[in-house]
Design an enzyme around this catalytic site. Structure first.
Site, PDB file in Angstrom:
ATOM      1  N   PHE A 182     -13.224  -5.310   1.600  1.00 24.99           N
ATOM      2  CA  PHE A 182     -14.312  -4.559   0.959  1.00 24.99           C
ATOM      3  C   PHE A 182     -15.635  -4.747   1.730  1.00 24.99           C
ATOM      4  CE2 PHE A 182     -12.296  -4.760  -3.601  1.00 24.99           C
ATOM      5  CZ  PHE A 182     -11.318  -3.874  -3.202  1.00 24.99           C
ATOM      6  N   LEU A 211     -17.472  -2.652   2.976  1.00 26.96           N
ATOM      7  CA  LEU A 211     -18.422  -1.599   2.596  1.00 26.96           C
ATOM      8  C   LEU A 211     -18.558  -1.512   1.073  1.00 26.96           C
ATOM      9  CD1 LEU A 211     -17.187   1.164   5.094  1.00 26.96           C
ATOM     10  CD2 LEU A 211     -19.200  -0.315   5.309  1.00 26.96           C
ATOM     11  N   GLY A 212     -17.968  -2.473   0.379  1.00 30.86           N
ATOM     12  CA  GLY A 212     -18.054  -2.464  -1.078  1.00 30.86           C
ATOM     13  C   GLY A 212     -16.766  -2.014  -1.746  1.00 30.86           C
ATOM     14  N   GLY A 213     -15.788  -1.540  -0.962  1.00 31.58           N
ATOM     15  CA  GLY A 213     -14.492  -1.172  -1.532  1.00 31.58           C
ATOM     16  C   GLY A 213     -14.482   0.226  -2.102  1.00 31.58           C
ATOM     17  N   PHE A 214     -13.803   0.379  -3.256  1.00 38.74           N
ATOM     18  CA  PHE A 214     -13.600   1.722  -3.818  1.00 38.74           C
ATOM     19  C   PHE A 214     -14.927   2.394  -4.209  1.00 38.74           C
ATOM     20  CE2 PHE A 214      -9.540  -0.457  -4.511  1.00 38.74           C
ATOM     21  CZ  PHE A 214      -8.690   0.435  -3.882  1.00 38.74           C
ATOM     22  N   PRO A 221     -18.357   2.363  -2.565  1.00 35.08           N
ATOM     23  CA  PRO A 221     -19.153   1.836  -1.453  1.00 35.08           C
ATOM     24  C   PRO A 221     -20.558   1.392  -1.865  1.00 35.08           C
ATOM     25  CG  PRO A 221     -17.908   3.758  -0.754  1.00 35.08           C
ATOM     26  CD  PRO A 221     -17.698   3.638  -2.234  1.00 35.08           C
ATOM     27  N   TYR A 264       0.870  -1.180   0.000  1.00 38.90           N
ATOM     28  CA  TYR A 264       0.000   0.000   0.000  1.00 38.90           C
ATOM     29  C   TYR A 264       0.904   1.226   0.000  1.00 38.90           C
ATOM     30  CZ  TYR A 264      -3.783  -3.182   1.468  1.00 38.90           C
ATOM     31  OH  TYR A 264      -4.698  -4.204   1.560  1.00 38.90           O
TER      32      TYR A 264
HETATM   33  N1  LIG Z   1      -6.709  -8.982   1.074  1.00 37.90           N
HETATM   34  C1  LIG Z   1      -6.992  -8.196   0.067  1.00 37.90           C
HETATM   35  O1  LIG Z   1      -6.817  -8.559  -1.093  1.00 37.90           O
HETATM   36  C2  LIG Z   1      -7.555  -6.835   0.327  1.00 37.90           C
HETATM   37  C3  LIG Z   1      -8.092  -6.093  -0.746  1.00 37.90           C
HETATM   38  C4  LIG Z   1      -8.631  -4.862  -0.475  1.00 37.90           C
HETATM   39  C5  LIG Z   1      -8.639  -4.367   0.820  1.00 37.90           C
HETATM   40  N2  LIG Z   1      -8.090  -5.086   1.838  1.00 37.90           N
HETATM   41  C6  LIG Z   1      -8.134  -4.615   3.235  1.00 37.90           C
HETATM   42  O2  LIG Z   1      -9.477  -4.449   3.593  1.00 37.90           O
HETATM   43  C7  LIG Z   1      -9.688  -3.151   4.148  1.00 37.90           C
HETATM   44  C8  LIG Z   1     -11.097  -2.701   3.857  1.00 37.90           C
HETATM   45  O3  LIG Z   1     -11.299  -2.564   2.463  1.00 37.90           O
HETATM   46  P1  LIG Z   1     -11.387  -1.154   1.731  1.00 37.90           P
HETATM   47  O4  LIG Z   1     -10.890  -0.081   2.601  1.00 37.90           O
HETATM   48  O5  LIG Z   1     -10.760  -1.321   0.406  1.00 37.90           O
HETATM   49  O6  LIG Z   1     -12.920  -1.043   1.423  1.00 37.90           O
HETATM   50  P2  LIG Z   1     -14.214  -0.790   2.350  1.00 37.90           P
HETATM   51  O7  LIG Z   1     -13.848  -0.825   3.777  1.00 37.90           O
HETATM   52  O8  LIG Z   1     -15.269  -1.692   1.855  1.00 37.90           O
HETATM   53  O9  LIG Z   1     -14.646   0.661   1.912  1.00 37.90           O
HETATM   54  C9  LIG Z   1     -13.773   1.727   1.889  1.00 37.90           C
HETATM   55  C10 LIG Z   1     -14.445   2.829   1.077  1.00 37.90           C
HETATM   56  O10 LIG Z   1     -15.631   3.236   1.741  1.00 37.90           O
HETATM   57  C11 LIG Z   1     -15.546   4.612   2.103  1.00 37.90           C
HETATM   58  N3  LIG Z   1     -16.137   4.729   3.435  1.00 37.90           N
HETATM   59  C12 LIG Z   1     -15.681   4.212   4.592  1.00 37.90           C
HETATM   60  N4  LIG Z   1     -16.511   4.482   5.613  1.00 37.90           N
HETATM   61  C13 LIG Z   1     -17.527   5.189   5.079  1.00 37.90           C
HETATM   62  C14 LIG Z   1     -18.697   5.765   5.607  1.00 37.90           C
HETATM   63  N5  LIG Z   1     -18.991   5.661   6.904  1.00 37.90           N
HETATM   64  N6  LIG Z   1     -19.534   6.453   4.765  1.00 37.90           N
HETATM   65  C15 LIG Z   1     -19.252   6.554   3.453  1.00 37.90           C
HETATM   66  N7  LIG Z   1     -18.153   6.032   2.878  1.00 37.90           N
HETATM   67  C16 LIG Z   1     -17.299   5.352   3.688  1.00 37.90           C
HETATM   68  C17 LIG Z   1     -14.088   4.965   2.061  1.00 37.90           C
HETATM   69  O11 LIG Z   1     -13.907   6.328   1.704  1.00 37.90           O
HETATM   70  P3  LIG Z   1     -13.363   7.419   2.770  1.00 37.90           P
HETATM   71  O12 LIG Z   1     -11.890   7.223   2.864  1.00 37.90           O
HETATM   72  O13 LIG Z   1     -13.746   8.701   2.134  1.00 37.90           O
HETATM   73  O14 LIG Z   1     -14.092   7.155   4.042  1.00 37.90           O
HETATM   74  C18 LIG Z   1     -13.581   4.054   0.949  1.00 37.90           C
HETATM   75  O15 LIG Z   1     -13.854   4.629  -0.321  1.00 37.90           O
HETATM   76  C19 LIG Z   1      -8.606  -2.307   3.463  1.00 37.90           C
HETATM   77  O16 LIG Z   1      -8.384  -1.106   4.168  1.00 37.90           O
HETATM   78  C20 LIG Z   1      -7.449  -3.272   3.442  1.00 37.90           C
HETATM   79  O17 LIG Z   1      -6.766  -3.225   4.694  1.00 37.90           O
HETATM   80  C21 LIG Z   1      -7.565  -6.331   1.601  1.00 37.90           C
END
Ligand SMILES: NC(=O)c1ccc[n+]([C@@H]2O[C@H](COP(=O)([O-])OP(=O)(O)OC[C@H]3O[C@@H](n4cnc5c(N)ncnc54)[C@H](OP(=O)(O)O)[C@@H]3O)[C@@H](O)[C@H]2O)c1
Length: 299
Positions: free
Chosen positions: A220, A222-225, A227, A70
Site C-alpha cells: 500500500f 500509495l495508500g492501497g484501495f 489512494p 490474487y
Molecule cells: N503483503 C501483503 O499483505 C500485501 C497487501 C496488499 C498489497 N500487497 C502488494 O503490494 C502491492 C502494492 O499495493 P496495492 O497495489 O494494493 O496498493 P498501492 O500501490 O498503494 O495503490 C494501488 C491503488 O492506487 C491506484 N494508483 C496507482 N498508481 C496511481 C497513480 N499514479 N495515480 C492515481 N492512482 C494510482 C491504483 O489504481 P489503478 O489501478 O487505477 O491505477 C490502485 O487503486 C500490491 O500490488 C501487492 O503486490 C501486499
C-alpha cells in the site's frame, strides 16, 4: 522502444547476488473485482493487464510482487502469459499462507500441507521450477502485524528451500519479534509490511532492517484501495510540478536505501507516472513538510 534503465538504483538482496531495481511493480491490481469481492476473478481487460506487465519490464522493472491468492490464480496466470519465458534478471516475489473463501474472504492457511500446496500452486501458475522469493504472510491478524510464533511455518519454508523449490525467504505482515524468530531458522531477505507517508508504524523497524541489509518492501505505498489524499501532499506536488502519487513514491525512495517499491496499478498511464517518480529529488525541507503528514495523522 523503451530503453532499459537502472531506475531508482538497485539493492542487493542480503546473502545473494540478486540486484533488484528499487522501483518494482505490485501485481495485485491486475486481478478483477466482483461486487464486494476485491482482487477476484479476471480483469475486465486482460490484454491491458498484459500490456502493463510488459511495459513495466521493458522500462527496467525487474521485481514483481504477486500471490497465487490474487484472483485466485489469475494474476499469476496473467504474469506467465505476459512475461514467460522470463528475462534472466526478473525476480518474482510471491507470498503464501492464505486462501480465498467463496465470498472473497482471505482465510489463514499455514499448515504444512497448505503451505506446500501453495508453493506448488505458485510454481504451476507462474510456470516456474523454482520460486525466487517466497514471503510467509503472517495471518494472526489479517490487517496488521500481530504477535504469535511463526516457527512452524518458517520451518516448513526452510525445508521447501532445502528441497530446491524456493531460492529465498521473506516475511510479510510481521512484527520485529517474528522477524527475529524467523532469522533463527532461515536467512530472511525481505520484509513486506504496510507503510506509506501516512501509515508509519514501522519507522524504527525500517531502520533496524536497513542496518542488517534486509530489504523493506512497503505494501500500500500509495495508500492501497483508497489512494492517499492529503492537502499537504497535493500542495508539495503542485509546487514540484509532479503528481501526489509521484511525490509519495519519491518520499519512500528517499526514506531509506533498503526500501524497494512495488506500487500497484492496472493502468499503463499510472504505471508511467509511477516509474517517473524515481527521477524526482526531494529537498530536505520538502521531506520535513511531508513528514508532518504522518505526524498529523497520529503515526
Ligand atoms: N503483503 C501483503 O499483505 C500485501 C497487501 C496488499 C498489497 N500487497 C502488494 O503490494 C502491492 C502494492 O499495493 P496495492 O497495489 O494494493 O496498493 P498501492 O500501490 O498503494 O495503490 C494501488 C491503488 O492506487 C491506484 N494508483 C496507482 N498508481 C496511481 C497513480 N499514479 N495515480 C492515481 N492512482 C494510482 C491504483 O489504481 P489503478 O489501478 O487505477 O491505477 C490502485 O487503486 C500490491 O500490488 C501487492 O503486490 C501486499
Amino acid at each position: 522502444m523503451i530503453e532499459q534503465t537502472d531506475i531508482a538504483g538497485s539493492f542487493i538482496l542480503p546473502g545473494t547476488s540478486i540486484a533488484v531495481n528499487r522501483m518494482g511493480y505490485g501485481a495485485m491490481q491486475l486481478a478483477g473485482r466482483d461486487g464486494d469481492k476485491l482482487v477476484w476473478g479476471p480483469p475486465r481487460d486482460v490484454e491491458g493487464a498484459i500490456a502493463v506487465l510488459r511495459e513495466a519490464v521493458a522500462s527496467g522493472v525487474n521485481h514483481i510482487d504477486t500471490a497465487d491468492f490474487y484472483g485466485p490464480h489469475i494474476t499469476n496466470q496473467i504474469i506467465k502469459k505476459a512475461l514467460s519465458p522470463y528475462p534472466d534478471d526478473l525476480v518474482i516475489v510471491t507470498k503464501i499462507s492464505a486462501r480465498r473463501g467463496d465470498d472473497g474472504s482471505w482465510i489463514p492457511a499455514f499448515s504444512r500441507e497448505e503451505l506446500t500446496a501453495q508453493v506448488h500452486d505458485n510454481l504451476r501458475n507462474l510456470g516456474l521450477d523454482v520460486l525466487d522469493v517466497v514471503n510467509l504472510r503472517s495471518m494472526f491478524s489479517i490487517h496488521e502485524p500481530a504477535e504469535g510464533s511463526i516457527e512452524g511455518p518458517i520451518t516448513v519454508l526452510a525445508e521447501l528451500q532445502q528441497k530446491g523449490l524456493i531460492r529465498h525467504i521473506g516475511l510479510s505482515n510481521v512484527t520485529a519479534a517474528q522477524i527475529a524468530e524467523a532469522r533463527q531458522i532461515a536467512p530472511i531477505v525481505c520484509v513486506q509490511n504496510m507503510y506509506n507517508l501516512v501509515q508509519r508504524s514501522d519507522d524504527a523497524l525500517i531502520d533496524d532492517l536497513a542496518h542488517d541489509g534486509i530489504a523493506y518492501v512497503p505494501f500500500f505505498p500509495l495508500g492501497g484501495f483508497s489512494p492517499l489524499q492529503s492537502a499537504a501532499l497535493s500542495d508539495v506536488a503542485a509546487r514540484l510540478g509532479a503528481t501526489p502519487m509521484q511525490v509519495a513514491l519519491a518520499w519512500l525512495l528517499q526514506r531509506s536505501p533498503n526500501i524497494l517499491l512495488i506500487p500497484g496499478t492496472s493502468s499503463i498511464e499510472h504505471l508511467r507516472e509511477n516509474l517517473k517518480a524515481s527521477t524526482l529529488q526531494l529537498a530536505s525541507e520538502v521531506v520535513a513538510e511531508l513528514d508532518s503528514i504522518g505526524r498529523a495523522s497520529g503515526h
